[in-house]
Design an enzyme around this catalytic site. Sequence first.
Site, PDB file in Angstrom:
ATOM      1  CE  LYS A 227      33.576 -16.163 -15.633  1.00 10.18           C
ATOM      2  NZ  LYS A 227      33.011 -16.879 -17.957  1.00 10.18           N
ATOM      3  CG  ASP A 228      29.507 -18.504 -19.400  1.00  8.72           C
ATOM      4  OD1 ASP A 228      30.566 -17.827 -19.386  1.00  8.72           O
ATOM      5  OD2 ASP A 228      30.379 -19.526 -19.133  1.00  8.72           O
TER       6      ASP A 228
ATOM      7  CB  SER B  92      37.499 -10.790 -20.781  1.00 12.84           C
ATOM      8  OG  SER B  92      36.806  -9.972 -19.605  1.00 12.84           O
TER       9      SER B  92
ATOM     10  NE  ARG C 229      35.068  -9.175 -16.640  1.00 12.33           N
ATOM     11  CZ  ARG C 229      36.531 -10.273 -15.806  1.00 12.33           C
ATOM     12  NH1 ARG C 229      36.810  -9.144 -14.619  1.00 12.33           N
ATOM     13  NH2 ARG C 229      36.587 -10.912 -16.213  1.00 12.33           N
ATOM     14  NE  ARG C 230      39.808 -11.788 -16.647  1.00 14.63           N
ATOM     15  CZ  ARG C 230      39.184 -13.551 -16.856  1.00 14.63           C
ATOM     16  NH1 ARG C 230      39.499 -13.855 -17.993  1.00 14.63           N
ATOM     17  NH2 ARG C 230      38.805 -14.352 -16.068  1.00 14.63           N
TER      18      ARG C 230
ATOM     19  NE  ARG D 197      40.206 -19.539 -21.557  1.00 13.06           N
ATOM     20  CZ  ARG D 197      39.711 -18.039 -21.796  1.00 13.06           C
ATOM     21  NH1 ARG D 197      39.638 -17.340 -21.298  1.00 13.06           N
ATOM     22  NH2 ARG D 197      38.386 -18.510 -22.659  1.00 13.06           N
TER      23      ARG D 197
ATOM     24  NE  ARG E  97      37.221 -17.946 -27.950  1.00 13.93           N
ATOM     25  CZ  ARG E  97      36.236 -18.474 -28.556  1.00 13.93           C
ATOM     26  NH1 ARG E  97      36.571 -18.415 -29.284  1.00 13.93           N
ATOM     27  NH2 ARG E  97      35.844 -19.683 -27.712  1.00 13.93           N
TER      28      ARG E  97
ATOM     29  CB  SER F 265      35.353 -27.431 -21.082  1.00 15.14           C
ATOM     30  OG  SER F 265      35.007 -26.749 -19.747  1.00 15.14           O
TER      31      SER F 265
ATOM     32  CB  CYS G  53      30.379 -12.471 -22.828  1.00 15.44           C
ATOM     33  SG  CYS G  53      29.076 -13.827 -22.007  1.00 15.44           S
TER      34      CYS G  53
END
Length: 524
Positions: A80-81, A130, A132-133, A156, A150, A12, A245
């Site tokens: 974080k991944d 996410s 979390r979000r 995005r 995604r 990416s 995650c």
Amino acid sequence: MERTLIIGTRGSDLALWQANFVKDSLAKANITAELKIIKTQGDRLLNLSFDKLEGKGFFTKELEEELLAGTIDLAVHSHKDLPTENPPGLIIAAVSEREDPSELLLILKDCVDVKQKLSVKYGAIVGTSSNRRKAQLLAYRPDLEIEDLRGNVPTRIGKLRDENYDAIMLAKAGVSRLGIDLSEFHVEELTPNELIPAPAQGVLAIQIREADTELLKALKVLNHPKVAKELAVERTVLKLFGGGCHLPLGVYCRKEDGVYQVFTSKADEGDQFPDRLFLEAETTDGLAEKIVAAFNPGRKLPGSVFISREVNEKSYFRRALEKHNIQIDGRSLIRTVPVITKLDSYILKYIDWVFFSSKNAVEYFFQLEPLLPKHVKFGVMGAGSEEMLRRKGHFADFTGLGNDSAEVAGEFAKVANGTQVLFPCAEDSLKSIQKGLSPDTKVIDLVVYETVLEDEVEGSGAEVLVFTSPSNVDAYFADNLLDPYQKVIAIGKSTGKKFDEMGVKYTLPFSPDEVGLAEAVFGL
């Protein structure tokens, strides 16, 4: 180091930026490297949300396999991944400096509603992959519809541009690293204490084979031990919760003025209201364990809370407490009344800033229907004042966060010194912000309301007493005493000063708003 290193990376735009950043950093240390692009499970299965993907490490597993096979020398990951445990034979050799871990809410301009919190229209469709979000967004705005999103960062943004969503949420770090122009959207930035980031968000991890001691030594030049120590707290919390995650968990640790501050948000599901905690400690020893213990379902929480303000049914504070069946006695012990009914327009003619220290100041000022210059900017103290300003149809150009008015005054002085600033205020205002401005700043104090104490205030038998202003403290303790079992929370330092004078121990929340007060109750 004589050999040319092979850096493994995803393909990416963001992953390539990160890998090239490491490559360039190595070049500065006279180490040559080249890139090898590796496709991961997370890159291939774009039609599934994160919580549907198998296992953990779906953006890292293939890179780790090639590292173990010896086809690459190091792998660059978004930290974080990574799963909390390295595969046998692999280690993290270095971590980068931390990019700003804030979150960005990108909103189509025709979907903006400044009067709503976060500035997105009522019932908007917000894209994020996410949990979390999702949990934290719905805690602020339960009316939002959260839909899965995604793809890499440009993909995005393209989906938002195509109007598949009204708004999307992205990590600021990725947008900053790619240098993406967001001028076509309205952008709301949420700080790490407003929307708590994922553990290790904004940090790069460089992973190598444990046996490659020569490379480990060479990579010390890229490592940041301070960041690594903060991340150790975040990732230990994640490990102790047993999450990946998909877990709606946010943890952010930072060291400020010699003290570690940790913000944590956790829910069991993405559509569940999250619990939040703020802790401070002088050392990280046992800090992660203390945080996890605070979220223990069997932990005893207060059964009842008194707060010196009215608390409506939809408020964050009420929902946070009622989730745990905590009874709330919310009532203001004071009344506010306007002091003036008409405003001299000449006062407003040359002002550059209007600064509000309270919601009441916003309310009573705009009742006067002021004709403001087009160039005027607004400053506010706290999220409550900011939200009230939004309801009046205006954005804050400066928002003072935290409960130390002297620190806020110092930050405001950086943007307002040398200008003309109007301060709508109460008759008994402490004028804390004004005192922090330079002598060449023209300060205009405009008294727009006064505070009146209620007579014969009835005491509360609640286990926790929350006081939201110095005047409410005066009103309550004119007729009542503190029982030995009761704990006290003061919304800010000016309110806390009243308890200092009384010799009463109290808790000070990180932020003087409903989120901060809920965190303080949960942390008792």
